[in-house]
Design an enzyme around this catalytic site. Structure first.
Site, mmCIF file in Angstrom:
data_model
loop_
_atom_site.group_PDB
_atom_site.id
_atom_site.type_symbol
_atom_site.label_atom_id
_atom_site.label_comp_id
_atom_site.label_asym_id
_atom_site.label_seq_id
_atom_site.Cartn_x
_atom_site.Cartn_y
_atom_site.Cartn_z
ATOM 1 N N GLU A 36 0.872 -1.162 0.000
ATOM 2 C CA GLU A 36 0.000 0.000 0.000
ATOM 3 C C GLU A 36 0.916 1.221 0.000
ATOM 4 O O GLU A 36 1.801 1.316 0.854
ATOM 5 C CB GLU A 36 -0.858 -0.021 1.278
ATOM 6 C CG GLU A 36 -1.918 1.029 1.277
ATOM 7 C CD GLU A 36 -2.781 1.000 2.537
ATOM 8 O OE1 GLU A 36 -2.725 0.024 3.298
ATOM 9 O OE2 GLU A 36 -3.503 1.985 2.741
ATOM 10 N N ARG A 261 4.655 -12.933 9.880
ATOM 11 C CA ARG A 261 5.274 -11.623 9.731
ATOM 12 C C ARG A 261 6.635 -11.622 10.391
ATOM 13 O O ARG A 261 6.851 -12.324 11.369
ATOM 14 C CB ARG A 261 4.438 -10.608 10.499
ATOM 15 C CG ARG A 261 3.513 -9.802 9.716
ATOM 16 C CD ARG A 261 2.740 -8.903 10.664
ATOM 17 N NE ARG A 261 2.967 -7.517 10.324
ATOM 18 C CZ ARG A 261 2.427 -6.937 9.266
ATOM 19 N NH1 ARG A 261 1.652 -7.610 8.456
ATOM 20 N NH2 ARG A 261 2.656 -5.674 8.993
ATOM 21 N N LYS A 271 3.950 0.909 9.522
ATOM 22 C CA LYS A 271 4.146 2.174 8.831
ATOM 23 C C LYS A 271 3.529 3.339 9.594
ATOM 24 O O LYS A 271 4.042 4.457 9.553
ATOM 25 C CB LYS A 271 3.539 2.091 7.426
ATOM 26 C CG LYS A 271 4.452 1.352 6.463
ATOM 27 C CD LYS A 271 3.859 1.268 5.079
ATOM 28 C CE LYS A 271 2.854 0.161 5.007
ATOM 29 N NZ LYS A 271 2.412 -0.119 3.627
HETATM 30 P P1 ATP Z 1 2.473 -2.177 8.012
HETATM 31 O O1 ATP Z 1 1.827 -2.903 9.139
HETATM 32 O O2 ATP Z 1 3.929 -1.970 8.172
HETATM 33 O O3 ATP Z 1 1.775 -0.912 7.673
HETATM 34 P P2 ATP Z 1 1.240 -3.561 5.886
HETATM 35 O O4 ATP Z 1 1.052 -5.020 5.947
HETATM 36 O O5 ATP Z 1 0.064 -2.705 6.072
HETATM 37 O O6 ATP Z 1 2.421 -3.182 6.818
HETATM 38 P P3 ATP Z 1 1.470 -3.414 3.068
HETATM 39 O O7 ATP Z 1 2.018 -2.320 2.247
HETATM 40 O O8 ATP Z 1 0.021 -3.666 3.029
HETATM 41 O O9 ATP Z 1 1.926 -3.144 4.554
HETATM 42 O O10 ATP Z 1 2.282 -4.753 2.818
HETATM 43 C C1 ATP Z 1 2.674 -5.248 1.574
HETATM 44 C C2 ATP Z 1 3.029 -6.693 1.733
HETATM 45 O O11 ATP Z 1 4.117 -6.855 2.632
HETATM 46 C C3 ATP Z 1 1.880 -7.500 2.295
HETATM 47 O O12 ATP Z 1 1.750 -8.696 1.550
HETATM 48 C C4 ATP Z 1 2.282 -7.775 3.705
HETATM 49 O O13 ATP Z 1 1.758 -8.988 4.155
HETATM 50 C C5 ATP Z 1 3.798 -7.798 3.628
HETATM 51 N N1 ATP Z 1 4.375 -7.416 4.906
HETATM 52 C C6 ATP Z 1 4.215 -6.247 5.554
HETATM 53 N N2 ATP Z 1 4.853 -6.249 6.734
HETATM 54 C C7 ATP Z 1 5.463 -7.457 6.840
HETATM 55 C C8 ATP Z 1 6.279 -8.082 7.830
HETATM 56 N N3 ATP Z 1 6.607 -7.463 8.963
HETATM 57 N N4 ATP Z 1 6.714 -9.335 7.589
HETATM 58 C C9 ATP Z 1 6.396 -9.952 6.448
HETATM 59 N N5 ATP Z 1 5.632 -9.439 5.487
HETATM 60 C C10 ATP Z 1 5.160 -8.198 5.660
HETATM 61 MG MG MG Z 2 -1.676 -2.837 4.799
#
Ligand code: ATP
Ligand code: MG
Length: 560
Positions: A36, A261, A271
């Site tokens: 995102e 994760r 984020k």
């Molecule tokens: P955040 O919680 O940091 O805002 P998010 O999951 O909302 O992270 P996205 O941009 O939606 O962030 O994530 C893109 C991809 O990266 C998704 O498939 C998500 O599952 C993966 N991802 C994000 N954070 C992690 C993590 N800590 N470990 C493994 N994969 C991750």
């Molecule tokens: Mg997200």
């Protein structure tokens, strides 16, 4: 903490893929990385990137980059550009780049399909009513009073939503699934909501925006993704993922598989939290070397190889766990040991005068650049009567087993000579300001012909040929292993996460260090010339990591 031995890169996801290829379910594997664009990528994303792109490479399949841009209020082109840059820096190239917003029209059609097959309805419960109707984990929900509207009425109302005839929050489109489902995600989830905001790509074309759960699976289906890999928190969303895919006329049926994760000690990863650190100026920006962002790690001097090695070592698990930050640093050290040029810099200088070395004389000595490099031709460094050594490399009254310089004991100056301290000069307050030594001219290069051995070796820099620069020392951004557990994570910030080696003296040649170069300052750590703040003739050095894990050592000592 688990054992992070290096092993083959097989894992439960690859097992599933192997099966799907063997049974002929798929001939080509297609994955995607779906960030995102509401922040910069961090080490957790790097794990997901290594997984998705790594699978595409190993199975000769494809991996798309897809911006999941359905939440217009939080998204920005700055992030879109940074994300692409970071993925490329990590060494990956996507096959196609898409935006979920490219599918807004198609998704809208899918929503109409659901209405027409009586599987979606426009709901006008207020947020409070909605809460009440939803039920809880323990009790079932109730059907919305709007659930049995006719197909025609729903089509008409949905059209009105689209045309902006409702206020934000006045109506939503919901799937008709099961208000009694034990899985709350299946209780008639919202598909579309009204948001009268500008979108960074579609402008003001839309005032209704599809929800993540609806968008993600159908975007996967549109792109013919075979394996949609996501983190564990989406496990409970999988039935909904499958429901949408099964109930619209999409041809392809992607499969969602969840993995754990990545969580790292001494840092935060969400984020939302990173944004707070940036906005409240606790760090200098998203690329602050103390952040676990890809851009921060790059600026600190971590390498793509080290990050990939780390992601491989932590492997894939089905249960969430916490990985120690020192493992990441270990991978960085392994990598930099191979490529970093060795130089001498004294972080906290103490002056040494070699009393039997002629005044005004200098000589060039041969120094190696990298013992790991068989092609290394070395470089020349300047030796002179007055030098600096590290203050902690001298002790007037040393304990047993202190092998560095102390009165009467012979030690080696790296690449130079054996020296023996015979006088300690102090100021009126008793602080040591300078030590006097004699050198043995027959030990040039740091070796003695008669086989005489010394135990201690110190790095040094000539007092007449050197140079000063800004040297930044980074430490953990947070004091606690899990900052969130300590209450407000902002209160847990380590006030010494950035300090400066203010008196640092570097060997003269470093004046011309190019921005973005890795060095090992002998015995004190790996350093990287800051790619942004360094100027010609005025490099700025960021400490990437120490030579050993001082943090682990400090902790061990604290426990004693
Ligand atoms: P955040 O919680 O940091 O805002 P998010 O999951 O909302 O992270 P996205 O941009 O939606 O962030 O994530 C893109 C991809 O990266 C998704 O498939 C998500 O599952 C993966 N991802 C994000 N954070 C992690 C993590 N800590 N470990 C493994 N994969 C991750
Ligand atoms: Mg997200």
């Amino acid at each position: 903490m688990e054992n992070h031995e290096k092993e083959t890169n097989s894992n439960f996801i690859r097992d599933i893929i192997d099966d799907d290829l063997r049974t002929g379910k798929h001939k080509e594997i297609a994955t995607r990385f779906p960030p995102e664009p509401n922040g910069y990528l961090h080490i957790g994303h790097a794990k997901s990137i290594c997984l998705n792109f790594g699978i595409a490479i190993d199975y000769k399949g494809t991996c798309n980059l897809r911006f999941d841009d359905t939440n217009p209020a939080l998204e920005d082109v700055e992030y879109v550009d940074a994300i692409q840059n970071d993925i490329k820096w990590l060494g990956f190239q996507w096959d196609n780049m898409h935006y979920a917003s490219d599918y807004f029209q198609q998704l809208y059609q899918y929503a109409i399909e659901l209405i027409k097959s009586n599987k979606a309805f426009v709901c006008q419960l207020t947020p409070d009513e909605n809460k009440e109707y939803r039920g809880t984990i323990k009790s079932p929900g109730k059907n919305s009073p709007y659930r049995d509207r006719s197909i025609e009425e729903n089509l008409e109302l949905f059209e009105k939503m689209k045309n902006g005839e409702f206020e934000e929050g006045a109506a939503v489109l919901r799937a008709k699934i099961d208000m009694a489902s034990p899985n709350l995600n299946m209780r008639d989830p919202v598909i579309y909501r009204i948001k009268k905001v500008h979108h960074h790509r579609t402008g003001d074309d839309w005032c209704i925006y599809p929800m993540y759960d609806f968008t993600h699976c159908l975007s996967d289906a549109i792109e013919h993704i075979t394996h949609s890999l996501c983190s564990l928190e989406f496990e409970d969303h999988r039935p909904l993922y499958d429901w949408f895919v099964d109930n619209v006329s999409s041809v392809s049926k992607p499969r969602q598989i969840e993995f754990a994760r990545l969580n790292l000690t001494h840092t935060v990863m969400s984020k939302r939290k990173l944004l707070r650190l940036v906005e409240e100026n606790k760090v200098i920006g998203w690329d602050d070397p103390r952040l676990p962002t890809v851009s921060g790690m790059r600026r600190r001097g971590y390498t793509p190889e080290a990050i990939k090695d780390f992601c491989e070592r932590i492997g894939l698990a089905k249960a969430n766990s916490m990985v120690d930050f020192s493992l990441l640093q270990f991978c960085v050290r392994e990598e930099l040991n191979k490529k970093a040029m060795r130089v001498m810099a004294v972080l906290d200088p103490l002056k040494v005068v070699i009393t039997n070395y002629p005044e005004g004389q200098i000589e060039e000595l041969q120094a190696e650049n990298n013992p790991e490099d068989p092609e290394d031709k070395g470089r020349k460094i300047i030796f002179s009567r007055e030098l600096y050594i590290e203050r902690e490399d001298f002790m007037e009254n040393p304990p047993k087993k202190y092998f560095r310089m102390s009165p009467g004991k012979e030690v080696r100056l790296k690449h130079a000579y054996y020296v023996t301290c015979n006088d300690v000069i102090k100021d009126d307050d008793g602080n040591i300001v300078e030590v006097h030594c004699t050198y043995d001219p027959t030990t040039k290069g740091g070796w003695s012909d008669d086989g005489r051995k010394v135990k201690g070796t110190s790095h040094w820099v000539s007092a007449s040929h050197n140079f000063k620069a800004e040297v930044r020392l980074y430490d953990h951004l947070f004091n606690s292993e899990v900052p969130e557990e300590a209450g407000d994570f902002m209160e847990d910030i380590n006030p010494d996460s950035l300090t400066y080696a203010e008196n640092c003296i570097l060997e003269a040649g470093l004046k011309d260090a190019e921005p973005g170069t890795h060095f090992q300052f002998l015995r004190t750590g790996y350093f990287y010339t800051d790619p942004i703040d360094s100027k010609p003739g005025a490099p700025v050095f960021n400490r990437t990591c120490t030579m050993r894990d001082t943090w682990a050592r400090i902790k061990r000592n604290m426990k004693k």
